[in-house]
Design a protein around this motif. Structure first.
Motif, PDB file in Angstrom:
ATOM      1  N   PRO A  20     -13.262 -18.657  32.416  1.00 31.48           N
ATOM      2  CA  PRO A  20     -12.814 -17.347  31.934  1.00 31.48           C
ATOM      3  C   PRO A  20     -13.617 -16.759  30.782  1.00 31.48           C
ATOM      4  O   PRO A  20     -13.526 -15.575  30.525  1.00 31.48           O
ATOM      5  CB  PRO A  20     -11.378 -17.648  31.477  1.00 31.48           C
ATOM      6  N   GLY A  60     -18.844 -19.631  23.891  1.00 30.95           N
ATOM      7  CA  GLY A  60     -19.488 -20.782  23.256  1.00 30.95           C
ATOM      8  C   GLY A  60     -19.630 -21.964  24.200  1.00 30.95           C
ATOM      9  O   GLY A  60     -19.425 -21.858  25.404  1.00 30.95           O
ATOM     10  N   ILE A  63     -15.882 -26.345  25.834  1.00 31.45           N
ATOM     11  CA  ILE A  63     -15.129 -27.388  25.105  1.00 31.45           C
ATOM     12  C   ILE A  63     -14.618 -28.457  26.068  1.00 31.45           C
ATOM     13  O   ILE A  63     -14.496 -29.626  25.725  1.00 31.45           O
ATOM     14  CB  ILE A  63     -13.959 -26.755  24.325  1.00 31.45           C
ATOM     15  N   LYS A  64     -14.357 -28.041  27.309  1.00 29.12           N
ATOM     16  CA  LYS A  64     -13.857 -29.004  28.286  1.00 29.12           C
ATOM     17  C   LYS A  64     -14.897 -30.090  28.572  1.00 29.12           C
ATOM     18  O   LYS A  64     -14.592 -31.159  29.055  1.00 29.12           O
ATOM     19  CB  LYS A  64     -13.459 -28.296  29.568  1.00 29.12           C
ATOM     20  N   LEU A  77     -28.124 -26.687  25.003  1.00 23.77           N
ATOM     21  CA  LEU A  77     -28.163 -25.295  24.534  1.00 23.77           C
ATOM     22  C   LEU A  77     -29.391 -25.084  23.645  1.00 23.77           C
ATOM     23  O   LEU A  77     -30.081 -24.061  23.737  1.00 23.77           O
ATOM     24  CB  LEU A  77     -26.878 -24.957  23.785  1.00 23.77           C
ATOM     25  N   GLY A 102     -21.576 -21.208  20.460  1.00 18.25           N
ATOM     26  CA  GLY A 102     -22.857 -21.332  21.154  1.00 18.25           C
ATOM     27  C   GLY A 102     -23.299 -20.028  21.774  1.00 18.25           C
ATOM     28  O   GLY A 102     -24.496 -19.783  21.931  1.00 18.25           O
ATOM     29  N   LEU A 131     -19.460 -27.845  13.362  1.00 21.12           N
ATOM     30  CA  LEU A 131     -20.204 -26.714  12.803  1.00 21.12           C
ATOM     31  C   LEU A 131     -21.129 -26.239  13.919  1.00 21.12           C
ATOM     32  O   LEU A 131     -21.291 -26.952  14.917  1.00 21.12           O
ATOM     33  CB  LEU A 131     -20.977 -27.133  11.561  1.00 21.12           C
ATOM     34  N   MET A 277      -7.014 -27.563  23.268  1.00 22.35           N
ATOM     35  CA  MET A 277      -6.688 -27.598  24.703  1.00 22.35           C
ATOM     36  C   MET A 277      -5.168 -27.704  24.903  1.00 22.35           C
ATOM     37  O   MET A 277      -4.608 -27.077  25.803  1.00 22.35           O
ATOM     38  CB  MET A 277      -7.404 -28.762  25.383  1.00 22.35           C
TER      39      MET A 277
HETATM   40  N1  T1G Z   1     -14.783 -23.719  26.319  1.00 23.63           N
HETATM   41  C1  T1G Z   1     -14.002 -23.921  27.394  1.00 23.63           C
HETATM   42  N2  T1G Z   1     -12.907 -23.178  27.681  1.00 23.63           N
HETATM   43  C2  T1G Z   1     -12.605 -22.192  26.821  1.00 23.63           C
HETATM   44  C3  T1G Z   1     -13.374 -21.915  25.668  1.00 23.63           C
HETATM   45  C4  T1G Z   1     -14.512 -22.729  25.436  1.00 23.63           C
HETATM   46  N3  T1G Z   1     -15.327 -22.524  24.401  1.00 23.63           N
HETATM   47  N4  T1G Z   1     -12.779 -20.879  25.015  1.00 23.63           N
HETATM   48  C5  T1G Z   1     -11.710 -20.524  25.734  1.00 23.63           C
HETATM   49  N5  T1G Z   1     -11.605 -21.316  26.822  1.00 23.63           N
HETATM   50  C6  T1G Z   1     -10.586 -21.233  27.864  1.00 23.63           C
HETATM   51  C7  T1G Z   1      -9.203 -21.621  27.354  1.00 23.63           C
HETATM   52  O1  T1G Z   1      -9.063 -23.041  27.412  1.00 23.63           O
HETATM   53  C8  T1G Z   1      -8.325 -20.908  28.372  1.00 23.63           C
HETATM   54  O2  T1G Z   1      -8.418 -21.674  29.569  1.00 23.63           O
HETATM   55  C9  T1G Z   1      -9.078 -19.612  28.630  1.00 23.63           C
HETATM   56  O3  T1G Z   1     -10.442 -19.874  28.246  1.00 23.63           O
HETATM   57  C10 T1G Z   1      -8.573 -18.437  27.852  1.00 23.63           C
HETATM   58  O4  T1G Z   1      -8.560 -18.874  26.478  1.00 23.63           O
HETATM   59  C11 T1G Z   1     -22.860 -25.453  20.499  1.00 23.63           C
HETATM   60  C12 T1G Z   1     -20.589 -26.671  19.821  1.00 23.63           C
HETATM   61  C13 T1G Z   1     -12.774 -17.036  23.483  1.00 23.63           C
HETATM   62  C14 T1G Z   1     -11.450 -15.809  21.735  1.00 23.63           C
HETATM   63  O5  T1G Z   1     -14.245 -22.389  19.645  1.00 23.63           O
HETATM   64  O6  T1G Z   1     -11.428 -18.649  20.466  1.00 23.63           O
HETATM   65  O7  T1G Z   1     -19.871 -23.445  20.827  1.00 23.63           O
HETATM   66  O8  T1G Z   1      -5.985 -22.210  29.765  1.00 23.63           O
HETATM   67  O9  T1G Z   1      -6.171 -18.302  26.014  1.00 23.63           O
HETATM   68  O10 T1G Z   1      -6.809 -15.460  23.821  1.00 23.63           O
HETATM   69  O11 T1G Z   1     -22.551 -24.693  18.336  1.00 23.63           O
HETATM   70  O12 T1G Z   1     -10.434 -18.726  23.790  1.00 23.63           O
HETATM   71  O13 T1G Z   1      -6.976 -20.304  31.055  1.00 23.63           O
HETATM   72  O14 T1G Z   1      -7.585 -22.685  31.647  1.00 23.63           O
HETATM   73  O15 T1G Z   1      -7.851 -18.609  24.123  1.00 23.63           O
HETATM   74  O16 T1G Z   1      -8.504 -14.259  25.336  1.00 23.63           O
HETATM   75  C15 T1G Z   1     -16.949 -22.683  20.043  1.00 23.63           C
HETATM   76  C16 T1G Z   1     -12.719 -20.915  21.443  1.00 23.63           C
HETATM   77  C17 T1G Z   1     -17.067 -23.823  20.974  1.00 23.63           C
HETATM   78  C18 T1G Z   1     -14.102 -20.464  21.058  1.00 23.63           C
HETATM   79  C19 T1G Z   1     -10.585 -16.021  24.064  1.00 23.63           C
HETATM   80  N6  T1G Z   1     -16.138 -21.651  20.631  1.00 23.63           N
HETATM   81  N7  T1G Z   1     -12.063 -19.928  22.250  1.00 23.63           N
HETATM   82  O17 T1G Z   1      -9.254 -15.901  23.594  1.00 23.63           O
HETATM   83  O18 T1G Z   1      -8.006 -16.619  25.692  1.00 23.63           O
HETATM   84  S1  T1G Z   1     -18.032 -25.112  20.277  1.00 23.63           S
HETATM   85  C20 T1G Z   1     -14.817 -21.602  20.385  1.00 23.63           C
HETATM   86  C21 T1G Z   1     -11.420 -18.885  21.663  1.00 23.63           C
HETATM   87  C22 T1G Z   1     -19.596 -24.460  20.254  1.00 23.63           C
HETATM   88  C23 T1G Z   1     -21.948 -24.658  19.606  1.00 23.63           C
HETATM   89  C24 T1G Z   1     -20.598 -25.236  19.465  1.00 23.63           C
HETATM   90  C25 T1G Z   1     -10.665 -18.014  22.603  1.00 23.63           C
HETATM   91  C26 T1G Z   1     -11.396 -16.726  22.957  1.00 23.63           C
HETATM   92  P1  T1G Z   1      -7.162 -21.721  30.588  1.00 23.63           P
HETATM   93  P2  T1G Z   1      -7.559 -18.138  25.493  1.00 23.63           P
HETATM   94  P3  T1G Z   1      -8.078 -15.468  24.607  1.00 23.63           P
END
Ligand code: T1G
Length: 699
Positions: A20, A60, A63-64, A77, A102, A131, A277
């Motif tokens: 998504p 990004g 996370i899964k 990445l 990311g 971070l 999660m």
């Molecule tokens: N990875 C996998 N699934 C994700 C995800 C992610 N990053 N973000 C959201 N989902 C899934 C969530 O589990 C749900 O799944 C669906 O999307 C809707 O989420 C290398 C290491 C983006 C603002 O921390 O803040 O990048 O339950 O209900 O309210 O440096 O999701 O439908 O199966 O929250 O519209 C950094 C976390 C990762 C962003 C959307 N990124 N996500 O909000 O929907 S680490 C995050 C959010 C990283 C790099 C590092 C929010 C959203 P399902 P939702 P929403």
């Protein structure tokens, strides 16, 4: 395939397509790399645009994938970003909706960035105990300045693109599109306009300095010490950003990488990733599809204007939903209305609410003494005295006055919802909605599914719970549902520890060092010791086999109900909440030990914590076996959002898994040998014993 490739005239467009939120999982990263290679090899292509399909550029890293090894598998990445920076043609990131983590790092590796207004920009990694691990701590300071970058990375806060675009001197966005709708066309135009620019601009080549580095970073570290609590990531973010100001880009990236790997393996990050999660899984009910039709809730009726009823009503008023609140006596109704006004006035005074919002909320509230006035409500929530007879009478009244299709909910904290439903002709429309006090503040809402509760009723209430900003956890019917059933065992252990040699303050201090905001005895004094007393009296009839320390009853027999009576487990000075150890209580406990012939022993903090926390775990395992909770992460969500379980521990079931269930079972076997404890209780739940034997963790 998680990235699509297309060519528009001389511009290649790579579109991330991993719904998504276009998480940068292995397949997506591979798709970007393949698209770049394809565009590089096509002589007709003079520039490349990267954008995201659906409702995000990218949320990004996926996370899964963490902990599966895939997140570290090439192309990583960082290597995708390196391929972009080394491309011989300009790469333009076209950002919309969400560009986080990311996803933002990917954009920072591009030569140019165009953003649509309203795009959420964030580095939320710190909220996962991490971070930015693909150059974000090195590139962001180079385009928005060290201080803005540090605030963004350490807070994890989201900022809208137009706010950044308006920042003087910012180099994050080369252009803002007029709208989200015009982004694609404007990105293609930008791509063509820079097609022949050489050398291609690289963020990594920009300077990164802070005029007062030493002083600024020292000041920042001092500030963070207070807010970071038990979490190491915020301070480590500062270290990485400081490296950006003192080292070459490549050296800075190495520092960031080392810190990222270090944080990835911390228990605090594992706990936060688990809860990220868990919070998203909690609203999913296995046999109620997400597209189950919901009933429309336009008006709510609350029966009972006491502390709980008033707090419950405020949740709906805050969401703009009209509420009728009913009491049986005028003075009770007046008191309830006055309490709600006082709560709102306090929020206005603190600046949390404007006077206008207060007025709007109160305009939605209608008090009444007449059940007939409730007839148009779509949802009824009963919040009267916790006694089955009283509740049954109320539900008979509601059944008579409610229109067909109205939902009837009880706020009961322990009573049998099926028995309440049986008082109506519409058991399929009845369920429990167990709010936690103060109901307008606590995030947890246990949604209690009766045997006959209809699926659309569940879907309606779970969605409504989200609308009033609650964390809804589904529970089946049992005494105490999920939270209170486990709390019972937690509190029993606390009582036994007093009998065996502890003081209330020793137990409280041990649990507060573990991370609880308040230990069990301070909590009991706050909530009222008479609540537990009433439940034990009821249990003494229904479950005579359940053993308790008698100290709590003796305390209540003295009228020491806690803060509300100025004395409980602790003494309190008039009008103050500071818990003062009580010589009277210590003597009461000593006398009680003598009565039982117990010689007190010194009990280590570790045993106190293990007996209380493992009591939660063992009861939680029984709750899973009984089907009361559908998954262990739901139990964690109950304890994190409703009972103050420390966030950095991830919840009782996650924490047990971190320790190793085998070790938990070993400790329980030791407790079972203590003659003063409850050996029967410490027999590991079959599910726990099975998982421990298999070296597994809860689901
Ligand atoms: N990875 C996998 N699934 C994700 C995800 C992610 N990053 N973000 C959201 N989902 C899934 C969530 O589990 C749900 O799944 C669906 O999307 C809707 O989420 C290398 C290491 C983006 C603002 O921390 O803040 O990048 O339950 O209900 O309210 O440096 O999701 O439908 O199966 O929250 O519209 C950094 C976390 C990762 C962003 C959307 N990124 N996500 O909000 O929907 S680490 C995050 C959010 C990283 C790099 C590092 C929010 C959203 P399902 P939702 P929403």
């Amino acid at each position: 395939m998680s990235a699509e490739y297309a060519v528009h005239g001389p511009v290649a467009v790579i579109t991330l397509a991993n719904p998504p939120v276009n998480g940068l999982g292995l397949a997506t990263r591979q798709g970007i790399a393949d698209g770049l290679a394809r565009a590089q090899a096509d002589a007709a292509v003079t520039a490349i645009v990267i954008t995201g399909a659906g409702s995000a550029f990218s949320g990004g890293a996926d996370i899964k994938e963490f902990g599966t090894g895939k997140s570290l598998q090439e192309p990583s990445l960082s290597s995708v970003i390196a391929a972009i920076e080394n491309a011989s043609k300009p790469v333009i990131a076209a950002l919309h909706s969400v560009a986080m983590g990311g996803g933002l790092e990917l954009a920072l590796g591009c030569h140019y960035r165009i953003a649509a207004p309203g795009c959420s920009i964030a580095f939320p990694e710190v909220r996962l105990g991490l971070l930015p691990g693909a150059g974000g701590t090195q590139r962001l300071p180079r385009v928005v300045g060290v201080e803005a970058a540090l605030n963004t990375i350490v807070s994890g806060e989201t900022v809208k693109s137009e706010f950044i675009g308006a920042m003087p001197g910012q180099k994050l966005f080369d252009k803002m599109s007029a709208s989200a709708e015009s982004l694609a066309a404007e990105a293609l135009a930008l791509a063509q306009s820079v097609a022949s620019v050489r050398p291609l601009p690289l963020v990594r080549n920009l300077p990164c300095k802070h005029p007062a580095g030493d002083a600024y970073f020292q000041f920042t570290r001092n500030m963070i010490k207070g807010m970071a609590g038990k979490f190491p990531a915020p301070a480590r973010c500062v270290d990485a950003i400081e490296a950006a100001t003192r080292r070459s880009f490549d050296d800075g990236v190495q520092v960031e990488r080392a810190i990222f790997i270090e944080l990835m393996w911390t228990p605090e990050s594992r706990a936060l990733r688990h809860l990220f999660m868990a919070e998203r899984a909690v609203s999913k009910i296995a046999d109620v599809p997400a597209d189950t039709p919901r009933r429309e809730i336009r008006a709510v009726a609350v029966v009972g204007a006491g502390t709980m009823g008033g707090g419950i009503a405020m949740n709906f008023l805050n969401a703009g939903i009209p509420v009728k609140i009913l009491e049986t006596r005028q003075e009770a109704l007046d008191r309830g209305m006055a309490t709600m006004r006082k709560n709102y006035e306090a929020q206005v005074k603190k600046g949390k609410l404007t006077q206008e919002q207060y007025t709007q909320r109160m305009a939605l509230l209608s008090p009444t003494l007449d059940y007939a006035d409730l007839k148009d409500a779509d949802l009824f929530i009963e919040a009267v005295f916790e006694e089955m007879g009283v509740k049954e009478a109320v539900f008979r009244q509601l059944d008579a006055v409610a229109k067909p299709g109205a939902i009837l909910a009880s706020n009961t904290s322990t009573l049998d919802v099926d028995r309440i439903a049986a008082c109506t002709r519409r058991p399929q429309d009845v369920l429990g909605m167990h709010f936690f006090s103060p109901a307008n503040v606590m995030k947890l809402l246990e949604v209690v599914r009766g045997k006959q509760t209809a699926k659309d009723v569940l879907a309606t209430v779970m969605a409504l719970g989200k609308r009033i900003k609650k964390t809804c956890v589904l529970s089946r019917v049992c005494d105490g549902f999920i939270g209170n059933r486990m709390l019972e065992q937690y509190v029993r252990q606390a009582g036994f520890l007093l009998d065996e040699g502890c003081t209330p303050q020793q137990v409280d201090q041990a649990m507060e060092s573990f991370g609880f905001a308040m230990g069990p005895f301070r909590v009991s004094d706050l909530a009222g010791n008479d609540i537990g007393w009433a439940i034990r009296k009821r249990r003494a009839v229904e479950r005579a086999e359940m053993k308790y320390s008698r100290t709590a009853d003796k305390l209540c027999e003295l009228g020491r109900f806690g803060q509300k009576t100025g004395a409980g487990w602790y003494d309190y000075q008039a009008g103050k909440r500071d818990a003062i150890p009580s010589a009277l209580v210590e003597k009461l406990i000593e006398d009680h030990r003598k009565e039982l012939g117990i010689t007190p022993r010194r009990i280590a903090e570790e045993e106190i914590v293990q007996r209380l926390v493992f009591a939660l775990v063992n009861e939680g395992a029984h709750i899973l076996e009984d089907g009361i909770a559908s998954k262990s992460s739901d139990i964690d969500m109950v304890y994190i959002t409703g009972y103050g379980f420390p966030l950095h521990r991830g919840g009782p079931m996650h924490y047990a898994g971190e320790l190793g269930l085998f070790n938990v079972v070993q400790a329980m076997e030791r407790f079972a040998k203590n003659p003063l404890d409850d050996a029967a209780f410490w027999k590991p739940a079959p599910l726990l014993a099975k998982l421990a034997a298999q070296g597994k963790v809860f689901d």
